[in-house]
Design a protein around this motif. Structure first.
Motif, PDB file in Angstrom:
ATOM      1  N   VAL A 158       2.549  15.937  -0.080  1.00  0.00           N
ATOM      2  CA  VAL A 158       2.556  14.472  -0.012  1.00  0.00           C
ATOM      3  C   VAL A 158       3.854  13.988   0.631  1.00  0.00           C
ATOM      4  O   VAL A 158       3.870  13.084   1.476  1.00  0.00           O
ATOM      5  CB  VAL A 158       2.384  13.853  -1.421  1.00  0.00           C
ATOM      6  CG1 VAL A 158       2.708  12.363  -1.411  1.00  0.00           C
ATOM      7  CG2 VAL A 158       0.962  14.090  -1.909  1.00  0.00           C
TER       8      VAL A 158
ATOM      9  N   GLU B  96       3.764  14.765   4.456  1.00  0.00           N
ATOM     10  CA  GLU B  96       2.825  13.880   5.156  1.00  0.00           C
ATOM     11  C   GLU B  96       3.406  12.472   5.279  1.00  0.00           C
ATOM     12  O   GLU B  96       3.341  11.846   6.346  1.00  0.00           O
ATOM     13  CB  GLU B  96       1.501  13.860   4.370  1.00  0.00           C
ATOM     14  CG  GLU B  96       0.412  13.032   4.989  1.00  0.00           C
ATOM     15  CD  GLU B  96      -0.458  13.828   5.960  1.00  0.00           C
ATOM     16  OE1 GLU B  96      -0.194  15.038   6.120  1.00  0.00           O
ATOM     17  OE2 GLU B  96      -1.364  13.228   6.551  1.00  0.00           O
ATOM     18  N   ALA B  97       3.996  12.002   4.200  1.00  0.00           N
ATOM     19  CA  ALA B  97       4.574  10.648   4.216  1.00  0.00           C
ATOM     20  C   ALA B  97       5.725  10.565   5.214  1.00  0.00           C
ATOM     21  O   ALA B  97       5.859   9.586   5.954  1.00  0.00           O
ATOM     22  CB  ALA B  97       5.057  10.274   2.814  1.00  0.00           C
TER      23      ALA B  97
ATOM     24  N   LYS C 290       4.435  10.771   8.912  1.00  0.00           N
ATOM     25  CA  LYS C 290       3.806   9.508   9.322  1.00  0.00           C
ATOM     26  C   LYS C 290       4.840   8.425   9.558  1.00  0.00           C
ATOM     27  O   LYS C 290       4.765   7.665  10.526  1.00  0.00           O
ATOM     28  CB  LYS C 290       2.816   9.037   8.237  1.00  0.00           C
ATOM     29  CG  LYS C 290       1.497   9.772   8.213  1.00  0.00           C
ATOM     30  CD  LYS C 290       0.570   9.121   7.185  1.00  0.00           C
ATOM     31  CE  LYS C 290      -0.748   9.873   7.065  1.00  0.00           C
ATOM     32  NZ  LYS C 290      -1.576   9.340   5.954  1.00  0.00           N
TER      33      LYS C 290
ATOM     34  N   SER D 296       0.832   6.421  -6.309  1.00  0.00           N
ATOM     35  CA  SER D 296      -0.311   6.760  -5.458  1.00  0.00           C
ATOM     36  C   SER D 296       0.219   7.166  -4.089  1.00  0.00           C
ATOM     37  O   SER D 296       1.319   6.763  -3.680  1.00  0.00           O
ATOM     38  CB  SER D 296      -1.232   5.548  -5.294  1.00  0.00           C
ATOM     39  OG  SER D 296      -0.630   4.577  -4.461  1.00  0.00           O
ATOM     40  N   VAL D 297      -0.554   7.979  -3.392  1.00  0.00           N
ATOM     41  CA  VAL D 297      -0.130   8.414  -2.061  1.00  0.00           C
ATOM     42  C   VAL D 297       0.116   7.197  -1.171  1.00  0.00           C
ATOM     43  O   VAL D 297       1.079   7.146  -0.410  1.00  0.00           O
ATOM     44  CB  VAL D 297      -1.190   9.349  -1.439  1.00  0.00           C
ATOM     45  CG1 VAL D 297      -0.876   9.628   0.035  1.00  0.00           C
ATOM     46  CG2 VAL D 297      -1.245  10.666  -2.222  1.00  0.00           C
ATOM     47  N   GLU D 298      -0.746   6.194  -1.290  1.00  0.00           N
ATOM     48  CA  GLU D 298      -0.611   5.005  -0.458  1.00  0.00           C
ATOM     49  C   GLU D 298       0.718   4.307  -0.737  1.00  0.00           C
ATOM     50  O   GLU D 298       1.441   3.928   0.178  1.00  0.00           O
ATOM     51  CB  GLU D 298      -1.761   4.010  -0.710  1.00  0.00           C
ATOM     52  CG  GLU D 298      -3.128   4.478  -0.231  1.00  0.00           C
ATOM     53  CD  GLU D 298      -3.671   5.642  -1.054  1.00  0.00           C
ATOM     54  OE1 GLU D 298      -3.368   5.698  -2.274  1.00  0.00           O
ATOM     55  OE2 GLU D 298      -4.365   6.511  -0.505  1.00  0.00           O
ATOM     56  N   ASP D 299       1.027   4.118  -2.031  1.00  0.00           N
ATOM     57  CA  ASP D 299       2.269   3.438  -2.384  1.00  0.00           C
ATOM     58  C   ASP D 299       3.474   4.243  -1.904  1.00  0.00           C
ATOM     59  O   ASP D 299       4.455   3.683  -1.400  1.00  0.00           O
ATOM     60  CB  ASP D 299       2.365   3.237  -3.910  1.00  0.00           C
ATOM     61  CG  ASP D 299       1.439   2.131  -4.389  1.00  0.00           C
ATOM     62  OD1 ASP D 299       0.833   1.460  -3.524  1.00  0.00           O
ATOM     63  OD2 ASP D 299       1.331   1.950  -5.607  1.00  0.00           O
TER      64      ASP D 299
ATOM     65  N   GLU E  57       3.647   6.486   0.547  1.00  0.00           N
ATOM     66  CA  GLU E  57       3.759   6.456   2.008  1.00  0.00           C
ATOM     67  C   GLU E  57       4.296   5.111   2.491  1.00  0.00           C
ATOM     68  O   GLU E  57       5.116   5.051   3.417  1.00  0.00           O
ATOM     69  CB  GLU E  57       2.400   6.761   2.660  1.00  0.00           C
ATOM     70  CG  GLU E  57       2.000   8.222   2.488  1.00  0.00           C
ATOM     71  CD  GLU E  57       0.770   8.612   3.304  1.00  0.00           C
ATOM     72  OE1 GLU E  57       0.101   7.713   3.844  1.00  0.00           O
ATOM     73  OE2 GLU E  57       0.504   9.829   3.399  1.00  0.00           O
ATOM     74  N   ALA E  58       3.847   4.048   1.851  1.00  0.00           N
ATOM     75  CA  ALA E  58       4.324   2.716   2.251  1.00  0.00           C
ATOM     76  C   ALA E  58       5.822   2.579   1.995  1.00  0.00           C
ATOM     77  O   ALA E  58       6.558   1.998   2.807  1.00  0.00           O
ATOM     78  CB  ALA E  58       3.550   1.636   1.494  1.00  0.00           C
TER      79      ALA E  58
ATOM     80  N   SER F 220       8.749   2.073   4.715  1.00  0.00           N
ATOM     81  CA  SER F 220       9.637   0.916   4.625  1.00  0.00           C
ATOM     82  C   SER F 220      11.104   1.340   4.711  1.00  0.00           C
ATOM     83  O   SER F 220      11.909   0.705   5.407  1.00  0.00           O
ATOM     84  CB  SER F 220       9.361   0.182   3.318  1.00  0.00           C
ATOM     85  OG  SER F 220      10.241  -0.897   3.174  1.00  0.00           O
TER      86      SER F 220
END
Lengths: 386, 386
Positions: free
Chosen positions: B196, B199-200, B203, B237-240, B242-243, B247
């Motif tokens: 994770v 990947e984060a 990206k 979460s992965v989304e949080d 990565e965001a 940032s």
């Protein structure tokens, strides 16, 4: 030079004059005419996909392998002017063909100057009239008339046994960007086929003009045209002809590099020790375009680390632990490490020779010429169009 | 900033000090330590094939997906120093690991500074001793200690619900070449897997640091490291996650671009209307690296012809007769021809937005940030190593 360039070979006449395109009032139009008996011709054009209207027109004209005349103008590139630009170029060539008693497809056009300004067609038409009236042994005047920020005109003459090649050229990338177009015209009274002419020109360009890589920028208008009329009655051997074309192109290329405004150093880069010549060329170009390296050359700074950092990004096979760098034949980096006296090499002269061996033992080699990146380059190129 | 960057998340300590590497006497070493309980880590490194010794060492250390500490030094890149450079980097890391009670493979190293000068190992070993003694909530001091020609330190904090990310960074290509290395350290007390995390980071880098393209030069030392210790006890979460990583990276990238020495304009280039995103990126990079275009930006000169000449050389699908260019959302070129009021657009501000549509109707788009090419760039980069 005392002798005229493009009118040195038998059966070529030329003219140059001020048609009012340049605000300075300097000469800005030229005409080169092949009087025959043969009209063999070939050309090499810009690799840029955005091409000026005269380039489109000249490509079509040269498709037949023959050409009788080329109209030149300086001060306006007639590039990025859309369909109007194409129509304007055709109008000028149509008028020139009529005045010369030729067909439309017999005449090519070359333009250099600012991009995106409408061509002042009325001035060019009047200019064509004056040029046709003044055709003669005026190769030098023609060479002067295609200059933009060039400080001297560029001409060359190469003599064979009973035949010769004449040439004129202008411009080069580092001088003044949108004015940076390289235009070259070669004339010869040798009798050669279109195939021989084209092969000779391609080979010569590959090792002369194509090795000049000043800032990675490629003009929308670059054009090299060779016209051969057989007026000498002599058909040289292919070897002799190719050698003469190469010699003429090399002379013009040297003159272009030497007249580089804003440039204080002429840098010759040789890359070896990679798998193919193409890879070596990739590495040489990557180095020649690297601003950090070019700034170091301006500062006479033997900062060989920048050479490694630059070639390390090139698409070329290399042994990262076995790279050698030589400045003026002084080893500054061996096996990817600095030599003890690396900082002692003298780079204060105007010419700097850089050799890089990528360390694989492969046979690939390449050579390019570039320049430093100077204050003057920025000055010349930061306030041009307005 | 009042809050400390890399020590903002729980379970991270840091230190910074002057070890005498820089002639100026400024701070030049930093240490960031992850106190656990988890030691997840990942990194992104330079694409240059000539890589500095600390990059080789750190790649190996990160292969396990875990890391406990990173030693930083500024003033010497330890690049192109051959086997001795590798040995010197290992000596420093071995000493740091011993002092910290860790294994050799737990510690990474990052260096920035001049290429090809031997690392002053004795100074670094003494520096490590001082750093270990001073570990604490010193993220700001660490950020100051990795600066080279940076005029301000760069830090960022992004807060999640009960967890956070801290970051520090330095450098960027346009500032001072061999000192141009970009080093970034991200810390987080979130609990994430190595996958994770990686990947984060990949990206986020793709759309932040990798869109910063100042002069086409890529350092031998570029390194971005992310360490995650789970000290917050929270798995976002992965989304949080990565965001938040995005940032933090975006903030550091903005700070890098804003602190560009020798730069008077920040230029944002968006390319659309080609087949793929990769093609759009090729065109955007080609434009962003074109010296003639960059000089025009320095001169606030709306010379859109240079934009067309530059993108025309890019490896991207385009319709040469249907290219549009907008400066600050003012249409200066439509259907590859200039607009009547093209010269009237105001480019005098420090930020210039350039949009290019390549006219094929394809979905490919890309964005890069670059700068102008100024006198100061040449000045800073022409006399560095001597």
């Amino acid at each position: 030079m005392s002798e005229q360039g493009v009118t040195a070979p038998k059966g070529f006449v030329a003219a140059g004059l001020a048609a009012g395109i340049k605000a300075s009032g300097n000469k800005d139009m030229a005409l080169v005419v092949n009087e025959g008996p043969e009209f063999t011709a070939t050309g090499v054009f810009t690799r840029n996909r955005i091409v000026a209207s005269p380039v489109k027109l000249s490509r079509k004209a040269l498709a037949s392998g023959e050409l009788k005349a080329v109209v030149y103008n300086a001060g306006n590139a007639n590039a990025c002017n859309g369909a109007q630009g194409d129509a304007d170029a055709a109008t000028v060539v149509t008028h020139a063909a009529e005045k010369l008693g030729m067909d439309f497809g017999d005449v090519a056009a070359c333009s250099t100057g600012i991009i995106g300004e409408p061509l002042p067609v009325a001035k060019l038409l009047a200019g064509v009239d004056g040029l046709v009236e003044n055709l003669g042994d005026n190769g030098h005047e023609a060479a002067e008339s295609i200059m933009t920020t060039d400080t001297v005109s560029k001409e060359a003459i190469v003599k064979g046994e009973g035949w010769s090649i004449g040439a004129m050229g202008k411009g080069v990338g580092m001088m003044a960007p949108s004015l940076a177009t390289m235009l070259v015209c070669l004339t010869t009274d040798a009798s050669v086929t279109a195939e021989v002419a084209h092969e000779a020109l391609e080979k010569a360009c590959a090792v002369t003009f194509n090795t000049l890589d000043i800032d990675g920028s490629t003009s929308t208008n670059d054009t090299v045209i060779l016209m051969a009329n057989g007026a000498s009655g002599i058909t040289p051997s292919v070897e002799d002809f190719e050698a003469a074309v190469l010699s003429a192109c090399a002379s013009i290329a040297d003159q272009l590099q030497a007249d580089a405004e804003g440039v204080t150093k002429r840098v010759r880069i040789t890359v070896s020790g990679t798998t193919t010549d193409e890879q070596a060329l990739n590495a040489a170009r990557t180095l020649g375009r690297d601003n950090l390296f070019k700034c170091a050359m301006f500062g006479s700074d033997p900062n060989w680390g920048r050479v490694l950092a630059a070639v390390g990004m090139a698409d070329a096979d290399m042994d990262p632990d076995n790279i050698s760098v030589y400045f003026n034949d002084h080893a500054v980096c061996l096996k990817s490490g600095g030599t003890p006296d690396a900082r002692e090499v003298d780079l204060s002269g105007a010419d700097i020779d850089v050799k890089v061996d990528l360390g694989t033992g492969g046979p690939g080699t390449a050579f390019v010429r570039t320049t430093d990146l100077s204050y003057a380059y920025v000055e010349i190129n930061s306030a041009y169009s307005t």
